[in-house]
Design a protein around this motif. Structure first.
Motif, mmCIF file in Angstrom:
data_model
loop_
_atom_site.group_PDB
_atom_site.id
_atom_site.type_symbol
_atom_site.label_atom_id
_atom_site.label_comp_id
_atom_site.label_asym_id
_atom_site.label_seq_id
_atom_site.Cartn_x
_atom_site.Cartn_y
_atom_site.Cartn_z
ATOM 1 N N ARG A 61 37.126 45.734 23.767
ATOM 2 C CA ARG A 61 38.610 45.345 23.406
ATOM 3 C C ARG A 61 38.915 47.237 24.541
ATOM 4 N N ASP A 62 39.989 47.365 24.533
ATOM 5 C CA ASP A 62 40.520 48.622 25.923
ATOM 6 C C ASP A 62 40.119 47.989 27.358
ATOM 7 N N LEU A 63 41.536 46.473 27.518
ATOM 8 C CA LEU A 63 41.447 45.178 28.882
ATOM 9 C C LEU A 63 42.058 45.858 29.968
ATOM 10 N N SER A 64 41.565 45.727 30.816
ATOM 11 C CA SER A 64 41.386 45.204 32.010
ATOM 12 C C SER A 64 42.224 44.170 33.013
ATOM 13 N N HIS A 65 43.119 44.185 33.666
ATOM 14 C CA HIS A 65 42.841 42.824 34.148
ATOM 15 C C HIS A 65 43.026 42.807 35.949
ATOM 16 N N GLY A 66 41.824 41.321 36.068
ATOM 17 C CA GLY A 66 41.521 41.996 37.620
ATOM 18 C C GLY A 66 41.259 40.048 38.173
ATOM 19 N N PRO A 67 41.160 39.263 38.807
ATOM 20 C CA PRO A 67 40.899 38.356 38.967
ATOM 21 C C PRO A 67 39.679 37.860 38.691
ATOM 22 N N ALA A 68 39.577 36.153 38.599
ATOM 23 C CA ALA A 68 38.748 35.561 37.687
ATOM 24 C C ALA A 68 37.907 34.864 39.146
ATOM 25 N N ALA A 69 36.862 34.875 39.291
ATOM 26 C CA ALA A 69 35.506 33.976 39.572
ATOM 27 C C ALA A 69 34.727 33.439 38.781
ATOM 28 N N PRO A 70 35.336 32.380 38.071
ATOM 29 C CA PRO A 70 34.691 30.879 37.321
ATOM 30 C C PRO A 70 33.644 30.579 38.947
ATOM 31 N N GLU A 71 32.824 30.032 37.988
ATOM 32 C CA GLU A 71 31.557 29.361 39.038
ATOM 33 C C GLU A 71 31.891 27.815 39.363
ATOM 34 N N PRO A 72 31.331 27.441 40.698
ATOM 35 C CA PRO A 72 31.928 26.367 41.486
ATOM 36 C C PRO A 72 31.833 25.057 40.341
ATOM 37 N N THR A 73 31.004 24.636 39.483
ATOM 38 C CA THR A 73 30.728 24.055 38.371
ATOM 39 C C THR A 73 31.989 23.479 37.470
ATOM 40 N N GLU A 74 33.125 24.900 37.433
ATOM 41 C CA GLU A 74 33.773 25.664 35.905
ATOM 42 C C GLU A 74 35.478 24.970 36.284
#
Length: 205
Positions: free
Chosen positions: A139-152
């Protein structure tokens, strides 16, 4: 027929006896072994066990409006598309489940959380494997850029916790870590809202 008294104590596994084991297959994620056993009925047999090198983690991330984030991806073994809570894992000898949970949440969704609660552990397939998962509420979330793995190849969506639990009960969300995580999160938050003591979950199965 062998008697349990014929087996030395160190080979006893509950009502089972193990007198030999061999490695069948290994990769960086799993190890398949085959044990020569004496079954509970006293007869000889074999038992295959999949040992996992990683511990699984799952995160129920809830915002101030009681919305939760789900991640969608195609699952190769069953060849279907699945909506799940953010999940991943950590090597048993490296970082902690808490560290892995924060990392997976950030990588898959771009979210970071200031408040964490532990929601317990799961035995994921205890008849054939030793895989264990740990669940967390973020909880108490903040947003930023995602960085999924190359296979995802991931999709992210937000729905209410109530709707997510409804989808669990209707069989629309079928992945086991997500099912347990969502229902435990709802239970945890309902108790908190009612002023009841926090559930203290065990960290071992």
């Amino acid at each position: 027929m062998a008697s349990e008294h014929d087996l030395p104590p160190q080979t006893r596994i509950g009502p089972w006896g193990r007198h030999a084991t061999r490695s069948v297959y290994r990769n960086p994620w799993i190890h398949l072994r085959e044990d020569a056993v004496i079954r509970p009925d006293g007869n000889p047999g074999v038992y295959g066990v999949v040992e996992f090198s990683h511990i699984a983690v799952g995160v129920v991330a809830v915002d101030d409006s009681n919305q939760i984030v789900l991640v969608g991806q195609h699952r190769y073994p069953l060849n279907y598309y699945s909506w799940e809570i953010p999940e991943g894992g950590c090597h048993k000898e490296s970082d902690s489940p808490e560290q892995a949970a924060a990392r997976e949440l950030r990588e898959e969704t771009g979210l970071e959380a200031k408040r964490w609660d532990y929601l317990g552990c799961l035995a994921l397939s205890n008849s054939v494997s030793d895989e264990v998962a740990h669940l967390f509420l973020a909880r108490d979330l903040s947003h930023g850029p995602a960085a999924p793995e190359p296979t995802e190849i991931l999709q992210v969506k937000w729905i209410s916790l109530k709707e997510a639990c409804r989808q669990v009960l209707e069989g629309k969300i079928t992945e086991s870590i997500s099912i347990a995580g969502l229902l435990r999160a709802r239970h945890f938050l309902e108790r908190e809202k009612s002023g009841l003591p926090k559930t203290e979950y065990r960290r071992e199965v």
